[in-house]
Design a protein around this motif. Sequence first.
Motif, short mmCIF file in Angstrom:
data_model
loop_
_atom_site.label_atom_id
_atom_site.label_comp_id
_atom_site.label_asym_id
_atom_site.label_seq_id
_atom_site.Cartn_x
_atom_site.Cartn_y
_atom_site.Cartn_z
N CYS A 1 -1.79 6.51 0.26
CA CYS A 1 -3.01 6.67 -0.54
C CYS A 1 -3.94 7.68 0.12
CB CYS A 1 -3.70 5.31 -0.68
SG CYS A 1 -5.22 5.38 -1.65
N CYS B 1 -9.34 5.81 2.21
CA CYS B 1 -8.18 6.01 3.08
C CYS B 1 -8.32 7.30 3.90
CB CYS B 1 -6.89 6.03 2.27
SG CYS B 1 -6.41 4.40 1.69
N GLN C 1 0.86 -1.18 0.00
CA GLN C 1 0.00 0.00 0.00
C GLN C 1 0.89 1.23 0.00
OE1 GLN C 1 -3.28 0.06 -0.23
NE2 GLN C 1 -4.13 1.82 0.84
ZN LIG Z 1 -6.86 4.26 -0.51
#
Ligand SMILES: [Zn+2]
Length: 672
Positions: free
Chosen positions: A167, A172, A164
């Motif tokens: 983000c 998020c 990840q």
């Molecule tokens: Zn995200």
Amino acid sequence: MKKYPNRQIHMDFHTSPDIPHIGELFNSDEFGETLKTARVQLINLFGKCHHGYYYYPSKIGKQHPNLNFNLLQKQIDACRKQNIEFTVYTCVGWNEYWANAHAEWLEVSPEGVLGSKRPFEREYYRWNKLCLNNEPYRKLLKAEFKEMYEYFKPKGLWIDIILQNECVCKSCTQKMKEIGLDPQNKQDRQRMSRIAQIDFEKDIFEYLHELDANLHVYFNGYSYAMDLQDEIAISNKQKQQYNTFMDIESLPSDEWGYTHFPISVNYANKYDKEITMMNGKFHTSWGDFGSLRNKSALEYECFRALAYGAGVCVGDQLHPSGKIDKTVYARIGEVFKTIEEKEPWCLDTTKIAQIGVYGTTKSSDNITSAVDRAAEGAYRVLQELKYQFDFLDLEDSIERYALLILPDKVTLTPKAAAKIDNYVKNGGAVLVTGVSGIGENKQFLLETIGIEYVGQAAYCPRYIHIEEELFGNVPAMDYVTYKPGVCIRGKENVEILAYTVNPYFNRSEEHFCSHRHTPPRTEVSQEPAIVKYGKTIYVSSPLFTDFAENGVKAYKDLLAEMISILVEKPLVKADLPALSEVIIRGNNNKDKSKIVHILNYIIQRKCQILDTIEDVIPLYNRKLEIRCDNEPSHVRIVPEMKTLDFIYEENYVKFVVPELQGHTMIEILEND
Ligand SMILES: [Zn+2]
């Protein structure tokens, strides 16, 4: 007891929709027999690839547009016929098909780039990145995993790209706000990235184990990676509980390099979790069609895995036609045959270590496959000197080690510092370098090392003044150290082994001398370079990082002398060159039996882009001394069962190995 198959293949099949006739040359018997002949025990077969296509008629998504039969089922049938186990591969973070169909599932970078990939970027490994925090996407993935499990009943699921980036998609930003993180703050975004990975693995692991508690689950997302656990909740270590085993993906000719695997495995292999080393049959790395790894390189990587207690998973990519490459499997088979012969001495063994080395990565740091230079320097020094060591985080127990090393920039918590101080008070030894152990109050948190922090060194590079005979055979000289060091003051009763020497000035537009850095002044400074206090030694320059970056042998020689002061009886004394590696493991099946692995391969930069191995130059009549508490009953080379003469003196078994080719195993069985 090792339960996971030792000889595995990971058969990539990321296949463009623009390639026709997928699987048209697949031959079931040829596929199964080729794998069997190569002594493959388990294969990871593709359910779905990074392009986003399935290789069976899925109800969840789209089968590859140019595949007109159930390829995965046919591969599985071929494997079952040959008693080869299989897991099913799928991927999460990358999926071009869904990225094109569902822009709302993509990551959004802090700069607003969708999928964290700029338009028209198509260099290697560049795929649109989907967000792990997106609930509708996660729901679909669960349905996919369930389908794969129910359809194929695999031994396990191998779930790729649990990564990840930072983000700031809607999911998020909302989640960050819910848990008190600020989406505009980089550190908070990195924290969210860690939380998302751990949460994803927990959620999916629990979901899959509700389906079948015996299903093996592996998430390819750095569960093995060393961080200090200075923040336990977001540490990579959290992921280990959600992985049935750990596959250390480490292709040495690509971004990982030859030091990534041994550093990772020397952290991970002290835990009760099965480990596999994943390299590849490729000359460079994944997707390098038409290439074959040098046999010596493949051997070294696989045998080194055995020496560190890991299984082997060789990565391959099946041609879009589905035709398995017999040349590739002839090469893999040669190596797997030798592994099979060595397995009785490798399968159920335990690491033996004398030194603990703290990692240098914080739990909040970005996770990558890059090797930290301080850890790399420590690895190189200890491996070249034949010491047996573990990498540690702050939560690991430390009582069993004769020496702890804090290389260059280890962040300590007050609790960890107290633990190490207590260890020293109970007779343990510590080697500290650089800014390791300096707390937020700009002071050393360790009380037992006898020094105070004054500040960053005013000069860089600067020099260490080494006097004759103080450090063994290291000749007297003012040795340059290239990396920035610190200034310290010794407390009372501290023994100063060396002082620093400053240059006349730092090189700048105003003052410079000759081609490179400024020469040393003619007198030493009042700032200590190396101090000893009880069973602790402190070095005010980051020598491990400097060694990893610049390779000055004098640094290793200095560190060797310091370690020999702190460790009285090393486990190994060997008449072997620096390139040879010695690793000792205890055999759990045989009482008090040790297996000494000796690796003798030459890693070379033979070309512009990568390190590899081509030659094995044998060594002859090399002496080894291995510390054993009891006199052995036999010493022999295995699996050849060639008995070696030995003598036993002062707790060392001493013998001569007549010939060392690439990998040699020596079994020492002690008397009760
Ligand atoms: Zn995200």
